[in-house]
Design a protein around this motif. Structure first.
Motif, PDB file in Angstrom:
ATOM      1  N   UNK A   1       0.946  -1.079   0.097  1.00 46.12           N
ATOM      2  CA  UNK A   1       0.126  -0.063   0.157  1.00 46.12           C
ATOM      3  C   UNK A   1       0.903   1.272   0.001  1.00 46.12           C
ATOM      4  N   UNK A   2       1.930   1.166   0.691  1.00 45.86           N
ATOM      5  CA  UNK A   2       2.879   2.475   0.723  1.00 45.86           C
ATOM      6  C   UNK A   2       3.586   2.606  -0.407  1.00 45.86           C
ATOM      7  N   UNK A   3       3.664   1.739  -1.051  1.00 50.97           N
ATOM      8  CA  UNK A   3       4.701   1.898  -2.288  1.00 50.97           C
ATOM      9  C   UNK A   3       3.987   1.917  -3.530  1.00 50.97           C
ATOM     10  N   UNK A   4       2.587   1.896  -3.380  1.00 51.31           N
ATOM     11  CA  UNK A   4       1.648   2.069  -4.673  1.00 51.31           C
ATOM     12  C   UNK A   4       1.660   3.039  -5.516  1.00 51.31           C
ATOM     13  N   UNK A   5       1.725   2.980  -6.803  1.00 53.96           N
ATOM     14  CA  UNK A   5       1.398   4.231  -7.766  1.00 53.96           C
ATOM     15  C   UNK A   5       0.320   4.664  -7.566  1.00 53.96           C
ATOM     16  N   UNK A   6      -0.103   5.739  -8.393  1.00 57.89           N
ATOM     17  CA  UNK A   6      -1.261   6.533  -8.167  1.00 57.89           C
ATOM     18  C   UNK A   6      -2.691   5.559  -8.714  1.00 57.89           C
ATOM     19  N   UNK A   7      -2.161   4.471  -9.411  1.00 56.24           N
ATOM     20  CA  UNK A   7      -3.542   3.685  -9.814  1.00 56.24           C
ATOM     21  C   UNK A   7      -3.653   2.494  -9.001  1.00 56.24           C
TER      22      UNK A   7
ATOM     23  N   UNK B   1       9.951   8.792 -11.579  1.00 57.74           N
ATOM     24  CA  UNK B   1       8.697   8.630 -11.476  1.00 57.74           C
ATOM     25  C   UNK B   1       8.165   7.172 -12.291  1.00 57.74           C
ATOM     26  N   UNK B   2       8.561   6.032 -11.479  1.00 53.76           N
ATOM     27  CA  UNK B   2       8.211   4.726 -12.429  1.00 53.76           C
ATOM     28  C   UNK B   2       6.674   4.549 -12.095  1.00 53.76           C
ATOM     29  N   UNK B   3       6.425   4.001 -13.438  1.00 53.24           N
ATOM     30  CA  UNK B   3       4.780   3.584 -13.802  1.00 53.24           C
ATOM     31  C   UNK B   3       4.730   2.071 -13.221  1.00 53.24           C
TER      32      UNK B   3
ATOM     33  N   UNK C   1      -5.388  -2.918  -7.259  1.00 50.22           N
ATOM     34  CA  UNK C   1      -4.145  -3.815  -8.001  1.00 50.22           C
ATOM     35  C   UNK C   1      -4.791  -4.720  -8.782  1.00 50.22           C
ATOM     36  N   UNK C   2      -6.033  -5.605  -8.223  1.00 52.20           N
ATOM     37  CA  UNK C   2      -6.677  -6.648  -9.287  1.00 52.20           C
ATOM     38  C   UNK C   2      -7.262  -6.028 -10.325  1.00 52.20           C
ATOM     39  N   UNK C   3      -7.838  -5.003 -10.121  1.00 48.04           N
ATOM     40  CA  UNK C   3      -8.360  -4.113 -11.465  1.00 48.04           C
ATOM     41  C   UNK C   3      -7.368  -3.743 -12.547  1.00 48.04           C
ATOM     42  N   UNK C   4      -6.116  -3.360 -11.893  1.00 47.36           N
ATOM     43  CA  UNK C   4      -5.183  -2.764 -12.707  1.00 47.36           C
ATOM     44  C   UNK C   4      -4.577  -4.115 -13.549  1.00 47.36           C
TER      45      UNK C   4
END
Length: 319
Positions: free
Chosen positions: A113-119, A143-145, A171-174
Motif C-alpha cells: 500500500x505504501x509503495x503503490x503508484x497512483x493507480x 517516477x516509475x509507472x 491492484x487486481x483491477x489494474x
C-alpha cells in the motif's frame, strides 16, 4: 547426501547432483529451501514443520524495517532498500512452504500500500534503488509507472492464498486491465500475466484471458517449441543472446492455465530439454543476461530449485 542407500554403481540422481551444487554455492536461504523441498519425506505436510521454519527464518534476514524485503533477495537488485520485485520473490518463497497468509501477508500488504503508484499497482523499481548496484535491464527512474511485471505475480499469489486486503482491489483491477489489453508482448510480461491468472479468483474470466494470451505467445513466437532447433526462434529484443523461453517456463506445473497452450508432444520436448540442461556441476544455467559475478552465482541455485520443482510437478523422476 541424498544418495544414502543407493547402489554404489548407480548414477547420481538429479537431486543428488543438485544437492552437491547447492551446498557448494548457494545462499543459506536456497540451502534451506532445497532441504525443505527435496531432503525431507514429510516437508510440506500439515502441522509443525521445522524445515519450513528454517526457510522462513532465512527469509527474514532479507526483511527491511518498512515491511518489505531487500538485501539482494532478488539477486539483480543489490543494496539494503526494499523493492516490489524483492517482495514478489519473498511471496513465492512463502507460497512454496505454505506460509503465505495471516500476519505475514498483512505486513506485506501494508508495505505494498505504501509503495503503490497512483493507480494502486506496483512499479518494478522505486527511486530508492538509485545509488546501489542493479542490473542494467531494470533502470531506475524518478517516477516509475505501474508494471504488470511487478504487480501480476504478487496479486496472483495473494489471491491464490486467499488473502484479502484493501490494497488488492485496485491492484487486481489494474492486472485485469493490463492482461486483457496485452497485444505485442514479451516472455517476462507473459510470465507475470500467467502468475496473475493462475491465482485470480474469477476463473472463467482467467481462462478466457489465458486462452487469448496463448494465441499471442504462439503467433508472436514467444516460445521455442522445438529446443533442438533454437536458431529457428527469435529472441525478444533486449534479451540476452540465447535467452529463449520454453513451454515449461510458461506452464511451471500441470495445473497452470498455460499448460493448455501446448500439446503433449511439445511439453514432453520442453521437459526433456529441461532435464538435459543440468550441468556437470549439478546446477542449471541462468539464461538471462549476466552483469555481475555475484548475482550470477546467487541466481543459479534459485534456477536449480525451480527446475527440479517443475520436473517433479510433471512426474519426472528426479530422486
Amino acid at each position: 547426501m541424498a544418495e544414502t542407500g543407493a547402489s554404489p554403481h548407480a548414477a547420481p540422481s538429479p537431486v543428488a547432483r543438485a544437492e552437491h551444487f547447492v551446498w557448494l554455492t548457494a545462499r543459506v536461504l536456497e540451502q534451506r529451501r532445497f532441504a525443505y523441498h527435496f531432503l525431507s519425506a514429510t516437508g510440506g505436510g500439515a502441522g509443525p514443520d521445522p524445515l519450513a521454519d528454517a526457510v522462513e527464518s532465512a527469509l527474514a534476514a532479507y526483511g527491511t524495517g518498512d515491511g518489505g524485503y531487500g538485501y539482494a533477495l532478488e539477486p539483480d537488485l543489490r543494496g539494503p532498500v526494499s523493492q516490489p520485485l524483492h517482495v514478489g520473490h519473498a511471496l513465492r518463497v512463502l507460497d512454496s512452504i505454505r506460509r503465505c497468509g495471516g500476519q505475514r501477508a498483512e505486513r506485506v500488504c501494508r508495505y505494498l500500500t505504501s509503495v503503490s503508484t497512483s493507480d494502486g499497482a506496483l512499479p518494478a523499481i522505486r527511486p530508492s534503488q538509485r545509488g546501489y548496484p542493479s542490473a542494467p535491464f531494470v533502470p531506475v527512474v524518478d517516477d516509475p509507472p505501474s508494471e504488470l511485471l511487478a504487480t501480476g505475480p504478487v496479486v496472483g499469489l495473494l489471491h491464490r492464498n486467499e488473502v484479502w486486503h484493501a490494497w488488492l482491489f485496485r491492484a487486481t483491477d489494474f492486472c485485469w486491465a493490463a492482461v486483457e489489453s496485452l497485444e505485442k508482448s514479451h516472455p517476462y510480461e507473459i510470465h507475470a500475466a500467467v502468475a496473475f491468472l493462475d491465482g485470480a479468483p474469477d476463473r472463467p474470466r482467467a481462462e478466457a484471458a489465458a486462452d487469448r494470451l496463448g494465441r499471442i505467445v504462439r503467433e508472436q513466437r514467444l516460445v521455442a517449441l522445438d529446443p533442438g532447433e533454437l536458431d529457428a526462434y527469435p529472441v525478444a529484443p533486449g534479451y540476452a543472446p540465447g535467452e529463449h523461453h520454453f513451454a515449461h517456463d510458461y506452464a511451471k506445473a500441470p495445473e497452470s492455465l498455460a499448460r493448455a497452450w501446448f500439446t503433449d508432444e511439445e511439453m514432453t520436448r520442453s521437459l526433456d530439454f529441461l532435464e538435459q540442461e543440468q550441468q556437470e556441476d549439478g546446477g542449471w544455467p541462468v539464461r538471462w543476461r549476466q552483469w555481475a559475478p555475484g548475482s550470477a552465482l546467487e541466481a543459479r541455485p534459485i534456477v536449480t530449485i525451480e527446475a527440479l520443482r517443475t520436473l517433479r510437478a510433471y512426474g519426472r523422476p528426479i530422486s
